[in-house]
Design an enzyme around this catalytic site. Sequence first.
Site, PDB file in Angstrom:
ATOM      1  N   TYR A   1      -6.568  -1.571 -16.665  1.00  0.00           N
ATOM      2  CA  TYR A   1      -8.065  -1.997 -16.422  1.00  0.00           C
ATOM      3  C   TYR A   1      -8.995  -0.745 -16.580  1.00  0.00           C
ATOM      4  CZ  TYR A   1      -6.274  -6.160 -14.898  1.00  0.00           C
ATOM      5  OH  TYR A   1      -5.731  -7.360 -15.074  1.00  0.00           O
TER       6      TYR A   1
ATOM      7  N   GLN B   1     -14.017 -17.029 -16.783  1.00  0.00           N
ATOM      8  CA  GLN B   1     -12.716 -16.710 -16.532  1.00  0.00           C
ATOM      9  C   GLN B   1     -12.558 -15.075 -16.855  1.00  0.00           C
ATOM     10  OE1 GLN B   1      -9.205 -19.375 -17.904  1.00  0.00           O
ATOM     11  NE2 GLN B   1     -10.975 -20.251 -18.622  1.00  0.00           N
ATOM     12  N   ASN B   2     -13.698 -14.596 -17.734  1.00  0.00           N
ATOM     13  CA  ASN B   2     -13.865 -13.325 -18.057  1.00  0.00           C
ATOM     14  C   ASN B   2     -14.400 -12.489 -16.959  1.00  0.00           C
ATOM     15  OD1 ASN B   2     -13.213 -14.638 -20.419  1.00  0.00           O
ATOM     16  ND2 ASN B   2     -15.294 -14.416 -21.405  1.00  0.00           N
ATOM     17  N   VAL B   3     -13.409 -11.146 -17.286  1.00  0.00           N
ATOM     18  CA  VAL B   3     -13.874 -10.108 -16.254  1.00  0.00           C
ATOM     19  C   VAL B   3     -15.083  -9.313 -16.941  1.00  0.00           C
ATOM     20  CG1 VAL B   3     -11.615 -10.537 -15.076  1.00  0.00           C
ATOM     21  CG2 VAL B   3     -11.938  -8.699 -17.062  1.00  0.00           C
TER      22      VAL B   3
ATOM     23  N   HIS C   1     -12.136 -14.871 -12.084  1.00  0.00           N
ATOM     24  CA  HIS C   1     -10.800 -13.986 -12.141  1.00  0.00           C
ATOM     25  C   HIS C   1     -11.496 -12.421 -11.719  1.00  0.00           C
ATOM     26  CE1 HIS C   1      -8.716 -17.083 -14.954  1.00  0.00           C
ATOM     27  NE2 HIS C   1      -8.526 -17.443 -13.611  1.00  0.00           N
TER      28      HIS C   1
ATOM     29  N   THR D   1     -11.915 -20.709 -24.526  1.00  0.00           N
ATOM     30  CA  THR D   1     -10.681 -20.716 -23.572  1.00  0.00           C
ATOM     31  C   THR D   1      -9.660 -21.709 -24.042  1.00  0.00           C
ATOM     32  OG1 THR D   1      -9.800 -21.231 -21.535  1.00  0.00           O
ATOM     33  CG2 THR D   1     -11.748 -22.238 -21.954  1.00  0.00           C
ATOM     34  N   SER D   2      -8.299 -21.009 -24.065  1.00  0.00           N
ATOM     35  CA  SER D   2      -7.263 -21.981 -24.615  1.00  0.00           C
ATOM     36  C   SER D   2      -6.921 -22.895 -23.501  1.00  0.00           C
ATOM     37  CB  SER D   2      -6.112 -21.054 -24.739  1.00  0.00           C
ATOM     38  OG  SER D   2      -5.598 -20.354 -23.658  1.00  0.00           O
TER      39      SER D   2
HETATM   40  N1  APR Z   1     -15.040 -17.824 -30.631  1.00  0.00           N
HETATM   41  C1  APR Z   1     -14.818 -18.832 -29.525  1.00  0.00           C
HETATM   42  N2  APR Z   1     -13.471 -18.986 -29.475  1.00  0.00           N
HETATM   43  C2  APR Z   1     -12.406 -18.155 -29.825  1.00  0.00           C
HETATM   44  C3  APR Z   1     -12.726 -17.212 -30.801  1.00  0.00           C
HETATM   45  C4  APR Z   1     -14.321 -16.956 -31.228  1.00  0.00           C
HETATM   46  N3  APR Z   1     -14.878 -16.239 -31.942  1.00  0.00           N
HETATM   47  N4  APR Z   1     -11.814 -16.454 -31.178  1.00  0.00           N
HETATM   48  C5  APR Z   1     -10.779 -17.027 -30.325  1.00  0.00           C
HETATM   49  N5  APR Z   1     -11.212 -18.153 -29.569  1.00  0.00           N
HETATM   50  C6  APR Z   1     -10.516 -18.997 -28.721  1.00  0.00           C
HETATM   51  C7  APR Z   1      -8.944 -19.046 -29.106  1.00  0.00           C
HETATM   52  O1  APR Z   1      -8.671 -20.217 -30.145  1.00  0.00           O
HETATM   53  C8  APR Z   1      -8.487 -19.728 -27.922  1.00  0.00           C
HETATM   54  O2  APR Z   1      -8.583 -20.881 -27.546  1.00  0.00           O
HETATM   55  O3  APR Z   1     -10.555 -18.723 -27.407  1.00  0.00           O
HETATM   56  C9  APR Z   1      -9.596 -19.071 -26.851  1.00  0.00           C
HETATM   57  C10 APR Z   1      -8.970 -17.710 -25.836  1.00  0.00           C
HETATM   58  O4  APR Z   1      -7.761 -18.107 -25.135  1.00  0.00           O
HETATM   59  P1  APR Z   1      -7.029 -17.113 -24.189  1.00  0.00           P
HETATM   60  O5  APR Z   1      -6.711 -15.947 -25.152  1.00  0.00           O
HETATM   61  O6  APR Z   1      -6.007 -17.801 -23.798  1.00  0.00           O
HETATM   62  O7  APR Z   1      -7.962 -16.712 -23.175  1.00  0.00           O
HETATM   63  P2  APR Z   1      -8.466 -17.456 -21.942  1.00  0.00           P
HETATM   64  O8  APR Z   1      -8.635 -18.916 -22.035  1.00  0.00           O
HETATM   65  O9  APR Z   1      -9.896 -16.881 -21.703  1.00  0.00           O
HETATM   66  O10 APR Z   1      -7.424 -17.100 -20.880  1.00  0.00           O
HETATM   67  C11 APR Z   1      -7.707 -17.402 -19.494  1.00  0.00           C
HETATM   68  O11 APR Z   1      -5.665 -15.967 -18.905  1.00  0.00           O
HETATM   69  O12 APR Z   1      -4.422 -13.866 -18.907  1.00  0.00           O
HETATM   70  C12 APR Z   1      -5.409 -14.572 -18.443  1.00  0.00           C
HETATM   71  O13 APR Z   1      -6.837 -13.908 -16.707  1.00  0.00           O
HETATM   72  C13 APR Z   1      -6.588 -13.902 -18.116  1.00  0.00           C
HETATM   73  O14 APR Z   1      -8.690 -15.053 -17.910  1.00  0.00           O
HETATM   74  C14 APR Z   1      -7.653 -15.003 -18.561  1.00  0.00           C
HETATM   75  C15 APR Z   1      -6.957 -16.277 -18.541  1.00  0.00           C
END
Ligand code: APR
Length: 227
Positions: free
Chosen positions: A54, A87-89, A105, A172-173
């Site tokens: 972190y 969900q972003n920190v 988060h 977000t995925s």
């Molecule tokens: N613009 C928009 N979306 C994008 C871009 C971009 N330039 N680049 C990637 N992405 C998308 C990806 O296609 C994916 O669907 O952003 C998403 C990111 O997904 P994750 O990496 O799983 O992130 P997130 O959903 O925020 O994760 C949730 O997981 O590990 C934990 O605590 C952590 O808050 C986090 C949580």
Amino acid sequence: MKKKLVVLSGAGVSAESGISTFRDSDGLWENYNVMEVASIEGWYQNPELVIDFYNQRRIQLANVEPNEAHKIIAQLEEYYDVTVVTQNVDNLHERAGSTQIIHLHGELTKVCSDNQKKHVKDIGYETFQFGDLAEDGELLRPFIVWFGEDVPLIHRAAEIVAEAEIIIIIGTSLNVYPAAGLLYSARQDAQIYVIDPKEVQPIAKIVHFIKEKATVGMRKLWQGLIK
Ligand code: APR
């Protein structure tokens, strides 16, 4: 009265600022073991490693800027009653000018005591070390919600989602619950937009997909929302 609009954001909204996402091909969880650095068990097993992880994220945050997607989301406040549930920190939504933000988060720029997350303190972009103490004499820890911990703000977030006429899901995925389940609280008639370059599967609701990066997607949606 302005219409209520909720933005549910994840790592992808900050990707174009230079912050890695978690689950993309070059994502953070390819280079780190998520359970070692982002779980409550990891914290008990190797707190130095967790603090270092972190600290690095915080140093990186000092060197990036909000992108156009964060800025357009902030500008929506002129026309809508906007709440960002992220969900972003990172603090890029704040720095872009958004004023109502729920960090599900936790927040990178804050630390707290290991004792039930009391004594939350802002440390900005500074680093800290294992052994540093909070006001109550407990160990300092990152103010982050790790896997295996409660998400205390989820109830407030669900109430806000339940009132929204417009919901924008961006970057977000939708892999991580309870955040991914927030749409269960949405109104039947809410207009839901998903901005993501990849296919994501929100829980069964009718949604409008904008298959673009965050900046391009928000630019397009802005045209549609600000008629
Ligand atoms: N613009 C928009 N979306 C994008 C871009 C971009 N330039 N680049 C990637 N992405 C998308 C990806 O296609 C994916 O669907 O952003 C998403 C990111 O997904 P994750 O990496 O799983 O992130 P997130 O959903 O925020 O994760 C949730 O997981 O590990 C934990 O605590 C952590 O808050 C986090 C949580």
